[in-house]
Design a protein around this motif. Sequence first.
Motif, PDB file in Angstrom:
ATOM      1  N   PRO A   1       8.930  10.528   5.915  1.00 14.11           N
ATOM      2  CA  PRO A   1      10.042   9.614   5.671  1.00 14.11           C
ATOM      3  C   PRO A   1       9.953   8.974   4.288  1.00 14.11           C
ATOM      4  CG  PRO A   1       8.487   8.680   7.234  1.00 14.11           C
ATOM      5  CD  PRO A   1       8.079  10.093   7.023  1.00 14.11           C
ATOM      6  N   SER A   2      11.069   8.475   3.854  1.00 15.31           N
ATOM      7  CA  SER A   2      11.139   7.841   2.546  1.00 15.31           C
ATOM      8  C   SER A   2      10.177   6.649   2.495  1.00 15.31           C
ATOM      9  CB  SER A   2      12.578   7.386   2.317  1.00 15.31           C
ATOM     10  OG  SER A   2      12.696   6.819   1.061  1.00 15.31           O
TER      11      SER A   2
ATOM     12  N   GLY B   1       4.851   7.479   0.691  1.00 15.57           N
ATOM     13  CA  GLY B   1       3.827   7.695  -0.331  1.00 15.57           C
ATOM     14  C   GLY B   1       3.776   9.095  -0.913  1.00 15.57           C
TER      15      GLY B   1
ATOM     16  N   PRO C   1       0.841  -1.193   0.000  1.00 19.57           N
ATOM     17  CA  PRO C   1       0.000   0.000   0.000  1.00 19.57           C
ATOM     18  C   PRO C   1       0.878   1.245   0.000  1.00 19.57           C
ATOM     19  CG  PRO C   1       0.106  -0.935   2.191  1.00 19.57           C
ATOM     20  CD  PRO C   1       0.941  -1.823   1.317  1.00 19.57           C
TER      21      PRO C   1
END
Lengths: 505, 233
Positions: free
Chosen positions: B37-38, B41, B17
């Motif tokens: 954060p990386s 999304g 997801p």
Amino acid sequence: MSPGTLARLAVAGNRTDLARMVLTALSAALATLVVLAALTVLAIEKPPGPEGTQSEQYTNALLREPGLRGGTAFALLLLTIPVLALAGQCARLGAPARDRRLAALRLAGATPGQVTRLAALETGLASLLGALAGLAGYLVGRTLLHRPDGDGRLALPTDVLPAVPALAVVVLALPAIAALATAVMLRGVTTTPLGVVRRAGRTGAPRPWPALLVGLGVLAAALFEPVRESLGPALDAWLALVVLVVAISAVLGVVLGTGTISYLVGRLLHRYASSPARLLAARRLTDDPWAGSRTFAALLAALVFGAGAAAFRAWFQLRDQLEREQNQVAGFADFQPDSFYLRTMDLVDLAVALAVTVAAAGLIVMVVEGISTRRRAYAALVATGVPRTTIGTSILWQVLAPVVPAVLSALGAGYVIGRMLMGDIASGGRTEEVCRASAELCQDPVARQNYVEFVQVDQVVSAPGVPLGQLALLGGGAVVAVLATVGVGLLFLRSNTAVEELRAT
Amino acid sequence: MTQLHARGLVKSYGPTPALRGLTLDIAEGEIVAVTGPSGCGKSTLLHCLAGILRPDAGEVTWRGHRIDTWSEAARSRLRRTEFGVLFQFGHLVAELTGAENVALPLLLAGTGRRAARTAALNWLDRLGVAELADVRPGEMSGGQQQRCAIARALVTEPRVLFADEPTGALDTVTGEQLLTHLVRLAGEQRTAVVLVTHEPRIAAYADREIVMRDGVIDHTGLGLDAPLAGGLR
Ligand SMILES: Nc1ncnc2c1ncn2[C@@H]1O[C@H](COP(=O)(O)OP(=O)(O)O)[C@@H](O)[C@H]1O
Ligand SMILES: [Mg+2]
């Protein structure tokens, strides 16, 4: 690096690498088959007996006549040119992935020399596998195809085998040449730990000197007949060599000339381009005009030979027709000239068609490679709303704009040289026996005597007409083949412009 | 006034997801920073808003029209005319000069060549890189390429500019200079900006900051004036 490590790294890679190696191996197998076929033809022993004795064990005239075998083997060897070109183009397939792998190796401490050796080894190993497969295919094929007909005659020379050392040389030399070629091609490329830097292409406009090469070829072809007349048949073998040099210089001229053509077409397009598609195509053409030469080399070479063959065919057809006419005048109504040469031309045409097909396959590789190396820029364009059709159109322009003039020049050069080599046909110029009666009476040797007259027929020099139909077929076929391959290549555009390409690495 | 409106966006890549029911409004001329954060999304959100990707569920409306149901061609046209897109690397076309790259969207829109070039030169000048007009991307520095890319994204005077970590590949000083330009120019023509970044410092340029976590909005801050949020600063 130990040889073991080197070999292991050479074959490590992803799916594109695998595809490249399989394709390389396939072209090596194909090349091996063709070379072995040529060697087999050469291995047929000259039948004992006087000059002109045929090898009766074969059904095919090309094999029966010892004098024709050299030409047959040569035609087969010519076929290796597009096959090898295909191999060269395969080496570029998936290059970005390999470049990344090589860069990673450099980052891990490999020296530039080791990296080059690695790439060469990859090609060499793949080609060796291919060559072995080709040899196996050849050996199996010759047993399967060994089917003597009722008279014990063979369609193919399945009864002779080239000397074993010759077989070994082919199987080993082909991979060695392929590996060497890879190493040479990589000389223009520096693999740094941070990626691959290709040495900037030649700058400045290509010079029009390739036209000189074509001119030289035409000139030599024009001098061919007069020189042969004055020297006599003694030097025929040397003249054959001249023909070869003429042909090769014309092919080189046409191929290199494509660089010039690409550049000029690009300049023109750029001046008048109003659509982004044409602008993109124009810039790409002027940026790397030699791309066209590289891409179309095999195709153009095939067309030069094809057009030359068309000129030969027109000559033979005219000669047959003149002979028929003379025989009709002489009353031999149902005389059929031996159309052996025309049948040979059929074979040449088949070879040309094969070469065009192989060249087209190489073209797909080039188009796909061109798309995949630019996929990030393309994906970004699509993201900013540039329709994929615009990009597709630009690729189409980029390929077609230079190919049409290049094909025309290849056909022109090939035809003119073929035409010059064959010269005109002189007929008549002697006393003819003419039978003035119905065909039935003329056929009867006894009755005929009562009706024949001797007539002085003036010498007529006839020039074969330009075989426009066949030339158009060749050119049209080539352009259609190019269009089809670009179409196939464009199928890859969608996957190569997916948003995934934009994910920050 | 809300121009771009996203509601309940859900998007997965296979089992992964990326967005899990995200709702967001972008007002006219507003500058919104999206941080987090990386892998939370951010890029996926940007692509859905810009109509590059279709969400699995939820809707995106542009001035009252649901664009997520539009065809690829229609969304392409929207991106060409109303939106601008900017990525971490300029992704300029290597064979075209700076000015030609910038002029490209105008040429696509049917502007004549001369007019397109004039506009492109003007935009390069506004970004302080007039000297790049006849230079190829390969000979530009990263920062210069990014300036050309900004000029290319703004030349059509879009209503929204989507920028995905546009300074991610640049050093801090160059990155900040670039963003100052971007924000000033967007402000001059009231172009809204959705700016994805994972550097909280850069979010300071925004009117509003959205912090994402695991495919949803974790909390919202208010640009420069916002309190130190979520341990990210
Ligand atoms: N094309 C893709 N295929 C598979 N997974 C993807 C793809 N794009 C993104 N993801 C996954 O979706 C999640 C969100 O990705 P992304 O939107 O790129 O995050 P961000 O930009 O915040 O780093 C991540 O877990 C990422 O691995
Ligand atoms: Mg991202």
